[in-house]
Design an enzyme around this catalytic site. Structure first.
Site, PDB file in Angstrom:
ATOM      1  N   LYS A  39     -11.717   6.687  -2.412  1.00 12.70           N
ATOM      2  CA  LYS A  39     -12.048   7.822  -1.624  1.00 12.70           C
ATOM      3  C   LYS A  39     -13.566   8.168  -1.890  1.00 12.70           C
ATOM      4  O   LYS A  39     -14.102   8.834  -0.535  1.00 12.70           O
ATOM      5  CB  LYS A  39     -10.835   8.865  -2.241  1.00 12.70           C
ATOM      6  CG  LYS A  39      -9.955   8.745  -1.912  1.00 12.70           C
ATOM      7  CD  LYS A  39      -9.251   8.087  -0.173  1.00 12.70           C
ATOM      8  CE  LYS A  39      -7.435   7.832  -0.153  1.00 12.70           C
ATOM      9  NZ  LYS A  39      -7.887   6.350   0.798  1.00 12.70           N
ATOM     10  N   ASP A  72       0.837  -0.797  -0.480  1.00 12.89           N
ATOM     11  CA  ASP A  72       0.119  -0.046   0.256  1.00 12.89           C
ATOM     12  C   ASP A  72       0.608   1.135   0.211  1.00 12.89           C
ATOM     13  O   ASP A  72       1.993   0.851   0.446  1.00 12.89           O
ATOM     14  CB  ASP A  72      -0.874   0.139   1.290  1.00 12.89           C
ATOM     15  CG  ASP A  72      -1.494   1.088   1.750  1.00 12.89           C
ATOM     16  OD1 ASP A  72      -2.371   1.536  -0.169  1.00 12.89           O
ATOM     17  OD2 ASP A  72      -1.306   1.996   2.615  1.00 12.89           O
TER      18      ASP A  72
END
Length: 274
Positions: free
Chosen positions: A56, A15
């Protein structure tokens, strides 16, 4: 897992924010707090961090759907939230994050030397993120200038799917020409990272120090008394394992040993099927 003879880990998929750069994933958390506060919705750090690792826009939906967010939205606007609200908040989020994300793109301590050491061992380095490709255009050069780079970067807008689905992980495997999934390790700082790895048939490793899941800034981490810090780490490790983590490590400096442990497990699995 279907293990072929002499299989070892070939690819590590990291990540970004909270794992390799941006200690505690501060940039998105700060911006989410800002745009929701401007909208009259006040959420705790724990509530904001809960869906971290998602694309998001999906993260915004989760915040609006949580008990506190949903209740405050109804009280403030006298109606349920809708997709127009999501789009409006996302536009504000994207604009604000784009302005500040480069400031939060410094590698977390230990990342540069650890990743460079793994590369020297012949391991390929992939990466997935909840950021868009446009946002990553800001992050990648800053991180590279400070010594960290991945062999490939896959974003949700490339695959059309984000975590916890494994499709960004699969795209890393495709680009790096690596298979089977049991030779891939997903390393991250959220529960969704662990789920991404496990849903793709890969190994998942959670990192505590600097992670979004631990939820401590660098200053908070360094100033906390040891007893409380260990309590926080124990709780975070439990949440990683509940999400499917195979191994939980204290910091990225412990990753090379964790990779050796996975190789030992692969060897035992190979011997078991002989």
């Amino acid at each position: 897992m279907n293990v072929k003879k002499n299989n070892k880990v070939q690819l590590i998929v990291f990540d970004w924010a909270g794992t390799t750069v941006d200690y505690a994933s501060s940039a998105p958390g700060t911006v989410f707090d800002r745009i929701f506060t401007l909208a009259g919705i006040h959420l705790t750090r724990e509530e904001i961090n809960g869906p971290m690792g998602m694309e998001k826009k999906a993260h915004i939906r989760e915040l609006l759907s949580c008990e506190s967010g949903n209740r405050q939205w109804q009280q403030t606007y006298g109606r349920p939230w809708n997709e127009d609200d999501v789009e409006n908040l996302y536009e504000q989020f994207e604009e604000a994050l784009y302005q500040v994300v480069v400031e939060y793109s410094s590698p977390i301590p230990g990342v540069v030397e650890t990743v460079n050491g793994l590369k020297k061992q012949g391991l390929k380095i992939g990466s997935t993120t909840g950021y868009t490709s446009q946002m990553m255009e800001q992050v990648i050069p800053k991180a590279a200038a400070m010594g960290y780079s991945a062999d490939c970067v896959v974003t949700p807008d490339v695959t059309g799917k984000s975590r916890p689905t494994p499709f960004m992980l699969f795209e890393c495997m495709r680009q790096m020409n690596v298979y089977p999934p049991c030779t891939v390790v997903k390393v991250g700082d959220t529960a969704l990272d662990m789920m991404e790895g496990k849903n793709g048939g890969a190994w998942s490793i959670g990192i505590l120090k600097g992670s979004n899941l631990l939820g401590l800034t660098q200053q908070e981490y360094e100033n906390m008394d040891q007893e409380n810090l260990e309590k926080c780490k124990k709780e975070a490790a439990k949440r990683y394992r509940e999400a499917g983590a195979d191994i939980v490590i204290d910091s990225i400096l412990d990753l090379p040993e964790a990779i050796l442990e996975i190789n030992r497990r692969l060897e035992k699995m190979e011997e078991a099927v002989k």
